[in-house]
Design an enzyme around this catalytic site. Structure first.
Site, PDB file in Angstrom:
ATOM      1  N   ARG A  27       0.835  -1.202   0.000  1.00 19.16           N
ATOM      2  CA  ARG A  27       0.000   0.000   0.000  1.00 19.16           C
ATOM      3  C   ARG A  27       0.863   1.243   0.000  1.00 19.16           C
ATOM      4  O   ARG A  27       1.742   1.391   0.843  1.00 19.16           O
ATOM      5  CB  ARG A  27      -0.886   0.026   1.252  1.00 19.16           C
ATOM      6  CG  ARG A  27      -1.936  -1.013   1.156  1.00 19.16           C
ATOM      7  CD  ARG A  27      -2.875  -0.987   2.321  1.00 19.16           C
ATOM      8  NE  ARG A  27      -3.467  -2.308   2.361  1.00 19.16           N
ATOM      9  CZ  ARG A  27      -4.408  -2.701   3.192  1.00 19.16           C
ATOM     10  NH1 ARG A  27      -4.856  -1.866   4.089  1.00 19.16           N
ATOM     11  NH2 ARG A  27      -4.882  -3.916   3.134  1.00 19.16           N
ATOM     12  N   SER A 120      -7.765  -1.690   0.488  1.00 15.16           N
ATOM     13  CA  SER A 120      -8.766  -2.023   1.500  1.00 15.16           C
ATOM     14  C   SER A 120      -9.493  -0.812   2.075  1.00 15.16           C
ATOM     15  O   SER A 120     -10.174  -0.114   1.360  1.00 15.16           O
ATOM     16  CB  SER A 120      -8.090  -2.827   2.602  1.00 15.16           C
ATOM     17  OG  SER A 120      -9.048  -3.340   3.459  1.00 15.16           O
ATOM     18  N   HIS A 121      -9.290  -0.546   3.362  1.00 16.19           N
ATOM     19  CA  HIS A 121     -10.040   0.504   4.055  1.00 16.19           C
ATOM     20  C   HIS A 121      -9.347   1.868   3.950  1.00 16.19           C
ATOM     21  O   HIS A 121      -9.841   2.845   4.489  1.00 16.19           O
ATOM     22  CB  HIS A 121     -10.207   0.116   5.515  1.00 16.19           C
ATOM     23  CG  HIS A 121      -8.892  -0.228   6.151  1.00 16.19           C
ATOM     24  ND1 HIS A 121      -8.265  -1.432   5.906  1.00 16.19           N
ATOM     25  CD2 HIS A 121      -8.077   0.467   6.947  1.00 16.19           C
ATOM     26  CE1 HIS A 121      -7.112  -1.452   6.554  1.00 16.19           C
ATOM     27  NE2 HIS A 121      -6.971  -0.317   7.195  1.00 16.19           N
ATOM     28  N   ASP A 290     -15.998  -2.538   4.192  1.00 18.15           N
ATOM     29  CA  ASP A 290     -14.922  -1.626   3.809  1.00 18.15           C
ATOM     30  C   ASP A 290     -14.730  -1.575   2.290  1.00 18.15           C
ATOM     31  O   ASP A 290     -15.486  -2.203   1.535  1.00 18.15           O
ATOM     32  CB  ASP A 290     -13.611  -2.000   4.523  1.00 18.15           C
ATOM     33  CG  ASP A 290     -13.009  -3.297   4.015  1.00 18.15           C
ATOM     34  OD1 ASP A 290     -13.779  -4.141   3.521  1.00 18.15           O
ATOM     35  OD2 ASP A 290     -11.776  -3.476   4.115  1.00 18.15           O
ATOM     36  N   ASP A 292     -12.785  -2.924   0.070  1.00 20.83           N
ATOM     37  CA  ASP A 292     -12.671  -4.153  -0.722  1.00 20.83           C
ATOM     38  C   ASP A 292     -13.608  -5.273  -0.247  1.00 20.83           C
ATOM     39  O   ASP A 292     -13.541  -6.389  -0.745  1.00 20.83           O
ATOM     40  CB  ASP A 292     -11.218  -4.651  -0.767  1.00 20.83           C
ATOM     41  CG  ASP A 292     -10.686  -5.075   0.581  1.00 20.83           C
ATOM     42  OD1 ASP A 292     -11.141  -4.518   1.602  1.00 20.83           O
ATOM     43  OD2 ASP A 292      -9.819  -5.966   0.626  1.00 20.83           O
ATOM     44  N   ASP A 294     -14.005  -6.989   2.635  1.00 17.52           N
ATOM     45  CA  ASP A 294     -13.712  -8.102   3.542  1.00 17.52           C
ATOM     46  C   ASP A 294     -14.040  -7.785   4.998  1.00 17.52           C
ATOM     47  O   ASP A 294     -14.068  -8.680   5.835  1.00 17.52           O
ATOM     48  CB  ASP A 294     -12.265  -8.607   3.372  1.00 17.52           C
ATOM     49  CG  ASP A 294     -11.225  -7.527   3.484  1.00 17.52           C
ATOM     50  OD1 ASP A 294     -11.602  -6.350   3.690  1.00 17.52           O
ATOM     51  OD2 ASP A 294     -10.023  -7.846   3.363  1.00 17.52           O
ATOM     52  N   ARG A 295     -14.279  -6.514   5.303  1.00 18.58           N
ATOM     53  CA  ARG A 295     -14.614  -6.171   6.693  1.00 18.58           C
ATOM     54  C   ARG A 295     -16.106  -5.944   6.860  1.00 18.58           C
ATOM     55  O   ARG A 295     -16.815  -5.677   5.894  1.00 18.58           O
ATOM     56  CB  ARG A 295     -13.913  -4.879   7.105  1.00 18.58           C
ATOM     57  CG  ARG A 295     -12.425  -4.984   7.090  1.00 18.58           C
ATOM     58  CD  ARG A 295     -11.820  -3.703   7.604  1.00 18.58           C
ATOM     59  NE  ARG A 295     -10.377  -3.861   7.672  1.00 18.58           N
ATOM     60  CZ  ARG A 295      -9.591  -3.184   8.475  1.00 18.58           C
ATOM     61  NH1 ARG A 295     -10.107  -2.271   9.284  1.00 18.58           N
ATOM     62  NH2 ARG A 295      -8.292  -3.392   8.475  1.00 18.58           N
ATOM     63  N   GLU A 377     -11.005 -11.352  13.468  1.00 19.96           N
ATOM     64  CA  GLU A 377     -10.063 -10.370  13.983  1.00 19.96           C
ATOM     65  C   GLU A 377     -10.865  -9.225  14.583  1.00 19.96           C
ATOM     66  O   GLU A 377     -11.956  -8.908  14.102  1.00 19.96           O
ATOM     67  CB  GLU A 377      -9.190  -9.824  12.853  1.00 19.96           C
ATOM     68  CG  GLU A 377      -8.292 -10.845  12.211  1.00 19.96           C
ATOM     69  CD  GLU A 377      -7.245 -10.173  11.310  1.00 19.96           C
ATOM     70  OE1 GLU A 377      -6.124  -9.969  11.783  1.00 19.96           O
ATOM     71  OE2 GLU A 377      -7.570  -9.848  10.169  1.00 19.96           O
ATOM     72  N   SER A 379     -10.433  -6.277  14.148  1.00 20.76           N
ATOM     73  CA  SER A 379     -10.472  -5.171  13.201  1.00 20.76           C
ATOM     74  C   SER A 379     -11.630  -5.314  12.213  1.00 20.76           C
ATOM     75  O   SER A 379     -11.467  -5.062  11.031  1.00 20.76           O
ATOM     76  CB  SER A 379      -9.154  -5.114  12.447  1.00 20.76           C
ATOM     77  OG  SER A 379      -8.881  -6.382  11.870  1.00 20.76           O
ATOM     78  N   LYS A 390     -11.344 -12.937   4.916  1.00 20.09           N
ATOM     79  CA  LYS A 390     -12.463 -12.489   5.722  1.00 20.09           C
ATOM     80  C   LYS A 390     -13.528 -11.960   4.774  1.00 20.09           C
ATOM     81  O   LYS A 390     -13.218 -11.592   3.640  1.00 20.09           O
ATOM     82  CB  LYS A 390     -12.025 -11.454   6.746  1.00 20.09           C
ATOM     83  CG  LYS A 390     -11.297 -10.223   6.215  1.00 20.09           C
ATOM     84  CD  LYS A 390     -10.764  -9.429   7.401  1.00 20.09           C
ATOM     85  CE  LYS A 390     -10.172  -8.097   6.999  1.00 20.09           C
ATOM     86  NZ  LYS A 390      -8.760  -8.193   6.587  1.00 20.09           N
TER      87      LYS A 390
END
Ligand code: VG1
Ligand code: CO
Length: 565
Positions: A27, A120-121, A290, A292, A294-295, A377, A379, A390
């Site tokens: 990133r 991601s986020h 998020d 992408d 996964d959250r 997790e 997070s 996730k």
């Protein structure tokens, strides 16, 4: 029409020494990726680092969260993949694929890996972040052995194997063949971004039961917020088309290159619009994911499902979900900073539980060897062995399925009653995380070094922190993978107290600027008459003691954290 042809050239390049993937991929600022051949280099290094038999002849899945620079990166991937003899690329339409969808597609098509264009986020846009994750053939993030290899190849790269293909139209579904030198071909197939993933969700969950619940509880309101990330089209399809909820049940569902200027991170700070609407409109079930996908975050009016509790509740109630009814639950796992609520559930169920370092890549081996079914997790990451990432929408649907099932037995079940029942049975592991974002990197490093020194000197054990918290153990977490024996060191300072309370400190591995300090605080409350205290109150003393002990103000200059979970 005969297929378009391409030539391959050896293109000299200069190596970059900063292409080290962090907790989850590489990133950096977009501007960094836009440097001459910067993205080309990283893709070349990734393909060279692929496990045997390597990139030649391989199939790769490619897609991302729709952020700025994603489409340019896909054309680069096509050129480098062709140059390195990749046989097939499966690409999401318009370059859109959520991280869980990529994981699923790799498994479904028995591909050799996947390249995910996402940070991601982290925020997106010309002045914000871009990122690239590489997943391997099990569908999960590349293990450290591979990411280390990528870094080492990238650090001394001199040549790109570069083909120059006509621009592929990512808006059109279907296959295209490209004819390379000496009989080689590259097939590029653009697929529907959403379809396969939705089919998988239909197999995992009982959609009929959820629909029955929604009909029975006609007052029930749900609001899903995609934060202009990748889950917009997936969320619309699932909540509106499949489950029949009204259009007003979703918001921010068009993926935008800059996430509408927001921070696509589903927490109480960055998903504030959702939080405000849930409170103001008394919405029963609010959820976000998020950039992408996964959250996940799950809230209700006056209720926040802490991610550490979320995975514990899902494990405790998993048998209500068809997938687990069928496959059973072989074991559960959590990342080290995640609260120990899950361990209590495992003990009661009589199944093994594992503690791994932060980052989803550490769950993969356990899942592949049949030791692990559900994991999470703190997070906002929750998932299972249906894929190897996730999965935000999976978690949201899992909660809905459990709610629907419980409501058949106990009409009027809510998020709050589920949590209160859980605490009454297991006690409550109060948990909070304080993030200090973009602080001075050197000072943060010094802070960690001091803690490490204290830990290794052994002088901390027996000491009291705040009032009533006596240290039983202090170390820097190290993990040996039970399947392949690989060791991950320096995974975070653990201060464990005699009553099982914990304070954890680690530096983030996903930022792109300065350092981010994460302080995690956990305290267990067994007394069922005390589990209704708000978390901030229950943890106040320990948080204050931890901040002072760790030296947060001294080393970061921050009196207040950027984000509190
Ligand atoms: C953070 C989280 C970690 C998560 C990782 C990737 O890492 O703490 O639990 O796995 O992000 O999430 P760090 O090193 O910043 O603490 V995501 O949604 O990027 O794929
Ligand atoms: Co993510």
């Amino acid at each position: 029409m005969s297929p378009a042809t391409f030539q391959i050239a050896s293109q000299p390049t200069k190596a970059y020494d900063d292409q080290k993937p962090g907790t989850s991929g590489l990133r950096k600022r977009v501007k960094t990726f836009q440097q001459k051949y910067y993205t080309h280099n990283f893709i070349q290094a990734t393909l060279e680092a692929m496990p045997s038999p390597g990139a030649k002849g391989s199939t790769l899945v490619v897609g991302g969260d729709g952020r700025y620079y994603g489409k340019e990166a896909i054309q680069i991937i096509i050129d480098i993949a062709a140059g390195n003899g990749v046989s097939k690329l499966i690409i999401g339409q318009e370059g859109i694929l959520s991280t869980p969808a990529v994981s699923h597609l790799i498994r479904k098509h028995k591909a050799d890996g996947g390249i995910l264009l996402t940070a991601s986020h982290n925020p997106g846009g010309p002045d914000k972040d871009f990122g690239i994750k590489f997943n391997v053939s099990n569908g999960g993030p590349a293990p450290e052995a591979i990411t280390n290899k990528i870094f080492s190849i990238a650090s001394s790269l001199t040549t790109l194997s570069l083909a120059s293909l006509p621009k592929v139209d990512l808006s059109k579904l279907g296959s295209q063949e490209f004819q390379g030198p000496s009989g080689s071909t590259l097939n590029v197939t653009v697929i529907d971004s959403v379809e396969s993933y939705v089919q998988l969700m239909r197999q995992v969950f009982d959609f009929d039961q959820i629909r029955r619940f929604l009909q029975r509880r006609s007052d029930f309101t749900l609001l899903f917020d995609a934060l202009h990330g990748v889950t917009g089209p997936y969320g619309r399809r699932l909540f509106i088309q499949e489950l029949g909820l009204p259009d007003s049940s979703v918001q921010h569902c068009i993926p935008k290159p800059d996430f509408g200027g927001g921070h696509p991170d589903p927490n109480l700070t960055y998903a504030h619009e959702l939080v405000e609407r849930v409170e103001a409109e008394s919405i029963h079930f609010g959820a976000a994911s998020d950039g992408d996908g996964d959250r996940n975050m799950i809230i209700g009016k006056g209720v926040f499902v802490n991610p550490s509790d979320s995975v514990a509740v899902l494990a405790a109630q998993a048998k209500r979900i068809p997938y687990f009814k069928k496959h059973g639950i072989s074991g559960v796992a959590r990342s080290m900073p995640t609260s120990q609520a899950l361990d209590r559930v495992a003990k009661r169920l009589g199944i093994p539980h594992y503690e791994v370092p932060t980052g989803w890549k550490f769950f993969g081996n356990l899942m592949d060897s049949g030791k692990l079914s559900i994991c999470g997790e703190e997070s906002f990451g929750t998932g299972s062995d249906h894929i190897r990432e996730k999965d935000g929408l999976w978690a949201i649907l899992a909660w809905l399925n459990i709610l629907a099932s419980l409501d058949e037995e106990t009409p009027g079940t809510t998020l709050d009653t589920i949590l209160q029942d859980h605490y009454a049975t297991y006690g409550r592991n109060y948990f909070t995380r304080y993030d200090y974002e973009e602080v001075d990197g050197d000072r943060a490093g010094e802070m960690m070094e001091r803690l490490r020194r204290w830990c290794s000197s052994g002088e901390l054990v027996g000491k009291e922190m705040g009032s009533g918290f006596t240290l039983a153990q202090a170390d820097d977490f190290s993990y040996t993978d039970p399947v392949d024996g690989s060791v991950a060191k320096k995974q975070g300072i653990r201060l464990i107290f005699q009553d099982g309370s914990r304070v954890i400190v680690r530096l983030s591995g996903t930022g792109s600027q300065g350092a981010t300090v994460r302080l995690y605080v956990e305290r267990y409350e067994e007394d069922s008459s005390k589990v209704k205290t708000p978390a901030s109150e229950a943890l106040k003393d320990l948080v204050e003691a931890a901040q002072a002990f760790v030296g947060i103000v001294e080393y970061t200059g921050r009196k207040e954290p950027t984000v509190i979970t």
